[in-house]
Motif scaffolding. Sequence first.
Motif, PDB file in Angstrom:
ATOM      1  N   ILE A 167       0.840  -1.202   0.000  1.00 50.40           N
ATOM      2  CA  ILE A 167       0.000   0.000   0.000  1.00 50.40           C
ATOM      3  C   ILE A 167       0.876   1.254   0.000  1.00 50.40           C
ATOM      4  O   ILE A 167       0.592   2.237  -0.706  1.00 50.40           O
ATOM      5  CB  ILE A 167      -0.956   0.007   1.202  1.00 50.40           C
ATOM      6  N   LYS A 168       1.964   1.244   0.777  1.00 56.00           N
ATOM      7  CA  LYS A 168       2.891   2.382   0.774  1.00 56.00           C
ATOM      8  C   LYS A 168       3.475   2.589  -0.624  1.00 56.00           C
ATOM      9  O   LYS A 168       3.636   3.730  -1.090  1.00 56.00           O
ATOM     10  CB  LYS A 168       4.011   2.152   1.783  1.00 56.00           C
ATOM     11  N   GLU A 169       3.816   1.486  -1.287  1.00 59.19           N
ATOM     12  CA  GLU A 169       4.380   1.580  -2.630  1.00 59.19           C
ATOM     13  C   GLU A 169       3.350   2.152  -3.610  1.00 59.19           C
ATOM     14  O   GLU A 169       3.678   2.997  -4.450  1.00 59.19           O
ATOM     15  CB  GLU A 169       4.843   0.192  -3.093  1.00 59.19           C
ATOM     16  N   ILE A 170       2.118   1.708  -3.488  1.00 57.40           N
ATOM     17  CA  ILE A 170       1.050   2.208  -4.352  1.00 57.40           C
ATOM     18  C   ILE A 170       0.865   3.714  -4.162  1.00 57.40           C
ATOM     19  O   ILE A 170       0.613   4.452  -5.116  1.00 57.40           O
ATOM     20  CB  ILE A 170      -0.265   1.455  -4.063  1.00 57.40           C
ATOM     21  N   ASN A 171       1.001   4.180  -2.931  1.00 55.64           N
ATOM     22  CA  ASN A 171       0.787   5.596  -2.624  1.00 55.64           C
ATOM     23  C   ASN A 171       2.039   6.457  -2.799  1.00 55.64           C
ATOM     24  O   ASN A 171       2.027   7.642  -2.468  1.00 55.64           O
ATOM     25  CB  ASN A 171       0.230   5.734  -1.210  1.00 55.64           C
ATOM     26  N   ASN A 172       3.094   5.852  -3.319  1.00 57.28           N
ATOM     27  CA  ASN A 172       4.309   6.599  -3.642  1.00 57.28           C
ATOM     28  C   ASN A 172       4.081   7.341  -4.963  1.00 57.28           C
ATOM     29  O   ASN A 172       3.882   6.731  -6.010  1.00 57.28           O
ATOM     30  CB  ASN A 172       5.486   5.623  -3.776  1.00 57.28           C
ATOM     31  N   ASP A 173       4.107   8.643  -4.923  1.00 50.78           N
ATOM     32  CA  ASP A 173       3.789   9.464  -6.090  1.00 50.78           C
ATOM     33  C   ASP A 173       4.794   9.340  -7.227  1.00 50.78           C
ATOM     34  O   ASP A 173       4.542   9.821  -8.339  1.00 50.78           O
ATOM     35  CB  ASP A 173       3.661  10.935  -5.679  1.00 50.78           C
ATOM     36  N   ASN A 174       5.928   8.707  -6.968  1.00 54.67           N
ATOM     37  CA  ASN A 174       6.908   8.507  -8.032  1.00 54.67           C
ATOM     38  C   ASN A 174       6.419   7.525  -9.087  1.00 54.67           C
ATOM     39  O   ASN A 174       6.930   7.528 -10.213  1.00 54.67           O
ATOM     40  CB  ASN A 174       8.232   7.991  -7.455  1.00 54.67           C
ATOM     41  N   TYR A 175       5.462   6.666  -8.717  1.00 50.09           N
ATOM     42  CA  TYR A 175       5.069   5.570  -9.595  1.00 50.09           C
ATOM     43  C   TYR A 175       3.679   5.761 -10.175  1.00 50.09           C
ATOM     44  O   TYR A 175       2.724   6.044  -9.445  1.00 50.09           O
ATOM     45  CB  TYR A 175       5.132   4.246  -8.835  1.00 50.09           C
ATOM     46  N   LYS A 176       3.594   5.552 -11.476  1.00 52.79           N
ATOM     47  CA  LYS A 176       2.292   5.543 -12.145  1.00 52.79           C
ATOM     48  C   LYS A 176       1.626   4.185 -11.982  1.00 52.79           C
ATOM     49  O   LYS A 176       0.399   4.079 -11.904  1.00 52.79           O
ATOM     50  CB  LYS A 176       2.463   5.875 -13.629  1.00 52.79           C
ATOM     51  N   TYR A 177       2.468   3.129 -11.949  1.00 54.45           N
ATOM     52  CA  TYR A 177       1.974   1.764 -11.773  1.00 54.45           C
ATOM     53  C   TYR A 177       2.872   1.023 -10.785  1.00 54.45           C
ATOM     54  O   TYR A 177       4.067   1.318 -10.671  1.00 54.45           O
ATOM     55  CB  TYR A 177       1.961   0.993 -13.094  1.00 54.45           C
ATOM     56  N   VAL A 178       2.268   0.043 -10.119  1.00 53.65           N
ATOM     57  CA  VAL A 178       3.000  -0.834  -9.206  1.00 53.65           C
ATOM     58  C   VAL A 178       2.610  -2.267  -9.544  1.00 53.65           C
ATOM     59  O   VAL A 178       1.412  -2.587  -9.635  1.00 53.65           O
ATOM     60  CB  VAL A 178       2.655  -0.534  -7.731  1.00 53.65           C
ATOM     61  N   VAL A 179       3.613  -3.130  -9.749  1.00 49.93           N
ATOM     62  CA  VAL A 179       3.341  -4.537 -10.057  1.00 49.93           C
ATOM     63  C   VAL A 179       3.552  -5.352  -8.777  1.00 49.93           C
ATOM     64  O   VAL A 179       4.689  -5.563  -8.351  1.00 49.93           O
ATOM     65  CB  VAL A 179       4.266  -5.056 -11.170  1.00 49.93           C
ATOM     66  N   PRO A 180       2.461  -5.804  -8.136  1.00 51.59           N
ATOM     67  CA  PRO A 180       2.602  -6.568  -6.893  1.00 51.59           C
ATOM     68  C   PRO A 180       3.224  -7.938  -7.141  1.00 51.59           C
ATOM     69  O   PRO A 180       3.190  -8.469  -8.259  1.00 51.59           O
ATOM     70  CB  PRO A 180       1.152  -6.725  -6.399  1.00 51.59           C
ATOM     71  N   ASP A 181       3.765  -8.523  -6.091  1.00 55.14           N
ATOM     72  CA  ASP A 181       4.177  -9.917  -6.165  1.00 55.14           C
ATOM     73  C   ASP A 181       2.955 -10.764  -6.507  1.00 55.14           C
ATOM     74  O   ASP A 181       1.838 -10.505  -6.037  1.00 55.14           O
ATOM     75  CB  ASP A 181       4.768 -10.354  -4.821  1.00 55.14           C
TER      76      ASP A 181
END
Length: 296
Positions: free
Chosen positions: A145-159
């Motif tokens: 969730i922290k990674e998703i809310n990191n504004d640096n990323y447009k997309y996050v690929v979960p494990d």
Amino acid sequence: MINKAYYHLPGLFEFYELYRKFLPLFFEHREYFYDWCEIGSIYGAPADCLWGGGRVGFGEDNPNDVFELMKKYHISSRLTFSNSLLNEKHLNDYKCNKLCELFEDESNGIIIYSDLLLEYIKNKYPKFYHVSSTTKVILDFNELIKEINNDNYKYVVPDFRFNKLFDKFRDLSQKEKNKLEFLCNECCDFGCLNRKACYENVSRKCLGENCGDFICSASNSADGYRFSKAMNNPGFISIDDIKYNYLPMGISNFKIEGRSLGNALILEFILYYMTKPEFQINVREAIYLNNTLDLF
């Protein structure tokens, strides 16, 4: 409900000849393909790419040819720069910087692991969008969730082991859901404890370190990748999962792995995930079949 699935396909520099045939077919014969799917991007990195980290030794196609093909069909190109072991001296790598110069555009992205490289690319090549790599192997949902809310990323690929946690993902905001990109067809053992070490081994090889191949200890690793085996993985995402679980809850981005596989298997992924069953033979014929083809 979101009614479109966007597939992120493998082999930007590995499967130029395949995509040179497939892309015109996809856009000129949309009746062959599901109307609820689109191509979100094609990703990859050249074989000797220092900043690479997902797969090593694959990708011999000419970057200029690749760039022109993706530009012609308005496909987002993603450079896979997911090496986890970079330091300051690696940032000046000539080839990787030239790739960035060539592909820098607001429609193109960088799949990334290293915070150091992220800051470098943000400052020097600001037009790219960024994708948080699944090679980070984030296994704590709160950290995801922290990674998703990191504004640096447009997309996050979960494990891929998070794939079926529908109750958790259903409760996310639409803004958070829009950043999720699920890995569909992973073949790695669901209980693997060495996934991060495997990726680090690839990173070391990309840096030119003299290290042996990573030996997977999973009981099902002997046969290598099998799509049939991936389909039996608890994390496998089927087209029914996409249509009846992910899209209704507002999730629309799906990554297909396969950069280190043969293009015949990539075609099988395209047939399964994108092609209407009644038109699969048409796509096969257009891509590689002829009346003198021998399999052996």
